[in-house]
Design a protein around this motif. Structure first.
Motif, PDB file in Angstrom:
ATOM      1  N   VAL A 259     -12.835  19.394  11.717  1.00 20.25           N
ATOM      2  CA  VAL A 259     -12.539  20.822  11.530  1.00 20.25           C
ATOM      3  C   VAL A 259     -11.067  21.003  11.170  1.00 20.25           C
ATOM      4  O   VAL A 259     -10.712  21.770  10.259  1.00 20.25           O
ATOM      5  CB  VAL A 259     -12.882  21.620  12.802  1.00 20.25           C
ATOM      6  N   PHE A 260     -10.200  20.300  11.870  1.00 21.92           N
ATOM      7  CA  PHE A 260      -8.766  20.364  11.604  1.00 21.92           C
ATOM      8  C   PHE A 260      -8.470  19.952  10.163  1.00 21.92           C
ATOM      9  O   PHE A 260      -7.651  20.573   9.474  1.00 21.92           O
ATOM     10  CB  PHE A 260      -8.028  19.458  12.593  1.00 21.92           C
ATOM     11  N   ALA A 261      -9.131  18.895   9.707  1.00 21.13           N
ATOM     12  CA  ALA A 261      -8.884  18.366   8.360  1.00 21.13           C
ATOM     13  C   ALA A 261      -9.330  19.326   7.272  1.00 21.13           C
ATOM     14  O   ALA A 261      -8.733  19.373   6.189  1.00 21.13           O
ATOM     15  CB  ALA A 261      -9.590  17.028   8.188  1.00 21.13           C
ATOM     16  N   GLU A 262     -10.374  20.095   7.561  1.00 13.87           N
ATOM     17  CA  GLU A 262     -10.993  20.917   6.531  1.00 13.87           C
ATOM     18  C   GLU A 262     -10.490  22.356   6.510  1.00 13.87           C
ATOM     19  O   GLU A 262     -10.937  23.162   5.686  1.00 13.87           O
ATOM     20  CB  GLU A 262     -12.514  20.898   6.729  1.00 13.87           C
ATOM     21  N   ASN A 263      -9.567  22.704   7.401  1.00 14.75           N
ATOM     22  CA  ASN A 263      -9.075  24.075   7.492  1.00 14.75           C
ATOM     23  C   ASN A 263      -7.556  24.078   7.647  1.00 14.75           C
ATOM     24  O   ASN A 263      -6.938  23.043   7.906  1.00 14.75           O
ATOM     25  CB  ASN A 263      -9.712  24.784   8.683  1.00 14.75           C
ATOM     26  N   LEU A 285      -3.326  14.977   3.987  1.00 14.16           N
ATOM     27  CA  LEU A 285      -2.574  15.235   5.218  1.00 14.16           C
ATOM     28  C   LEU A 285      -1.878  13.985   5.762  1.00 14.16           C
ATOM     29  O   LEU A 285      -1.223  14.046   6.802  1.00 14.16           O
ATOM     30  CB  LEU A 285      -3.513  15.801   6.296  1.00 14.16           C
ATOM     31  N   ALA A 286      -1.995  12.858   5.057  1.00 16.49           N
ATOM     32  CA  ALA A 286      -1.475  11.594   5.579  1.00 16.49           C
ATOM     33  C   ALA A 286      -0.001  11.664   5.956  1.00 16.49           C
ATOM     34  O   ALA A 286       0.426  11.074   6.955  1.00 16.49           O
ATOM     35  CB  ALA A 286      -1.713  10.482   4.561  1.00 16.49           C
ATOM     36  N   ASP A 287       0.796  12.377   5.171  1.00 17.25           N
ATOM     37  CA  ASP A 287       2.240  12.449   5.439  1.00 17.25           C
ATOM     38  C   ASP A 287       2.653  13.762   6.095  1.00 17.25           C
ATOM     39  O   ASP A 287       3.846  14.049   6.212  1.00 17.25           O
ATOM     40  CB  ASP A 287       3.016  12.271   4.133  1.00 17.25           C
ATOM     41  N   LYS A 288       1.671  14.528   6.517  1.00 17.98           N
ATOM     42  CA  LYS A 288       1.988  15.855   7.044  1.00 17.98           C
ATOM     43  C   LYS A 288       1.735  15.992   8.550  1.00 17.98           C
ATOM     44  O   LYS A 288       1.897  17.079   9.101  1.00 17.98           O
ATOM     45  CB  LYS A 288       1.167  16.919   6.303  1.00 17.98           C
ATOM     46  N   LEU A 289       1.347  14.906   9.209  1.00 16.03           N
ATOM     47  CA  LEU A 289       1.005  14.983  10.620  1.00 16.03           C
ATOM     48  C   LEU A 289       2.156  14.515  11.501  1.00 16.03           C
ATOM     49  O   LEU A 289       2.808  13.510  11.224  1.00 16.03           O
ATOM     50  CB  LEU A 289      -0.235  14.125  10.917  1.00 16.03           C
TER      51      LEU A 289
END
Length: 425
Positions: A259-263, A285-289
């Motif tokens: 859910v986190f990945a898709e929103n 999102l690989a470099d955004k976490l």
């Protein structure tokens, strides 16, 4: 620890799913004079296959009279399998078990008391959330193996867009930051916190000085209705409201990492290894976490968290309990604890070894959070309660408008009934 939780706790490093029997090549097998192998049960995703072979080879190099046979078990149905083994005449020599399961196994009367071995195993520095559940009535039956706990996984880009340059230092700041990040008009949630994530609620309750259950005169009673526990539920309610997670679901359904990945969601409370699930579903999102420990009530002190993980037990009726203990010493040695922590991104069993996680931001945040780690009530019946959990029902009732005290009193009564129903605790 429940199997579904451990699978989520298997963190960042690429971990081969082990299955079947791993037998180290320690020489010819089946000779007439060859002693029986040392039988060890480890759990799926506990170690990679390569790491298992290295540890076994090291042990056999130092113990040439012993050959080790490691059998990898799945978490599904493991409680009944371990209990049956403990009640038999053919128990393994060493077994890895979930840290919340020790009380259940100790109730069989078939675990070796390892209290006198605590000093030589570095017990003064053990992580509390692994030490406490391994200790029954003041005696140590379970030896800490490795741990993992939840942190806040956050979107660095969404924090920057909101002008937030540092993670919040306290729970009060956390609410303020999350409110700024919660922009439903723009389709952005401040946090995704499913209503029935009772592990997270437990931490908030402990932070307030409350308990899930307490032991009185040998019996366990639910404690969700105390003023301290109610304050923990109120904080959970305030945080949950700053997102759009359902009130009647837990973190597994739907899978909250997906859910986190898709929103557009700013924060998720999960083990850092959950970033793997997130990135698999959204590589952008690989470099955004980023990661930070769940904030506590005071600056510089992480919030209380449930420490999941594993401990090691030696059955009394093992064929070679001394050999089992010898292999336990290898698994918990400084050398292999550091290597397990680096390879698997787990928290090592001693606070003095957490420097092994340096350079892994998620694991470092997890290790800081582990300083405030706690375990669930040490009742032999607790594992059964988790399977039919009245705490989840209580959370949903409060989040959908029920009177908190009334709902908490009902939940406490249900916890008491479940912990006493089995006759254990």
């Amino acid at each position: 620890m429940p199997g579904h939780l451990l699978r989520r706790l298997a963190t960042g490093a690429t971990a081969a799913v082990l299955a079947g029997v791993l037998t180290a090549c320690g020489g010819p097998v089946g000779g007439a004079d060859e002693p029986d192998p040392l039988r060890v049960w480890l759990m799926s995703n506990s170690l990679t296959e390569e790491l298992t072979h290295r540890i076994v080879a090291d042990f056999e190099d130092h113990n040439p009279d012993r050959r080790v046979e490691v059998t990898v078990q799945e978490w599904a149905g493991i409680g009944e399998k371990v209990t049956a083994a403990l009640d038999s005449d053919e128990a393994p020599d060493l077994i890895e078990v979930g840290n919340t399961q020790v009380a259940r196994y100790a109730a069989t009367g078939h675990l070796r008391n390892l209290t006198l071995q605590v000093p030589e195993l570095g017990g003064d520095d053990w992580i509390t959330g692994l030490e406490e559940p391994g200790k029954i009535d003041g005696y140590q039956y379970g030896i800490p193996y490795y741990g993992a706990n939840r942190v806040v996984i956050y979107r660095k880009d969404l924090f920057a867009d909101a002008g937030i340059t540092e993670p919040p230092a306290t729970r009060e700041e956390w609410l303020e930051v999350t409110e700024r990040l919660n922009r439903p008009e723009a389709g952005q949630q401040g946090i995704y916190l499913p209503g029935q994530n009772w592990y997270v609620l437990a931490g908030f309750i402990w932070d307030e000085g409350g308990e899930l259950a307490v032991e009185r005169s040998g019996h366990w009673e639910g404690a969700l209705h105390t003023s301290e526990s109610l304050r923990g539920m109120e904080f959970y309610r305030e945080l949950h409201a700053l997102g759009d997670a359902p009130a009647d679901r837990d973190e597994a359904e739907p899978e909250h990492g997906e859910v986190f990945a898709e929103n557009e969601i700013a924060q998720l409370i999960a083990p850092p290894g959950h970033s793997r699930i997130i990135i698999e579903h959204n590589p952008e999102l690989a470099d955004k976490l980023g990661y930070f420990p769940i904030p506590g009530k005071e600056p510089g002190t992480p919030g209380a968290v449930f420490t999941g993980g594993s401990v090691l037990i030696v059955p009394e009726n093992a064929g070679d309990p001394e050999g089992g203990y010898a292999f336990l010493r290898t698994l918990t040695s400084d050398t292999w604890q550091r290597e397990i922590a680096r390879t698997m991104s787990y928290v090592p069993n001693r606070t003095t070894l957490t420097d092994a996680l340096k350079g892994d931001p998620g694991a470092e945040a997890m290790a800081r959070g582990a300083e405030s780690g706690r375990a669930t009530p040490n009742s032999p019946a607790w594992a059964g309660l988790e399977a039919d959990n009245p705490i989840k029902e209580y959370q949903t009732e409060v989040l959908t408008g029920a009177d908190p005290r009334t709902a908490a009193e009902k939940a406490s009564q249900a916890v008491t009934a479940r912990l006493r129903h089995t006759g254990a605790g």
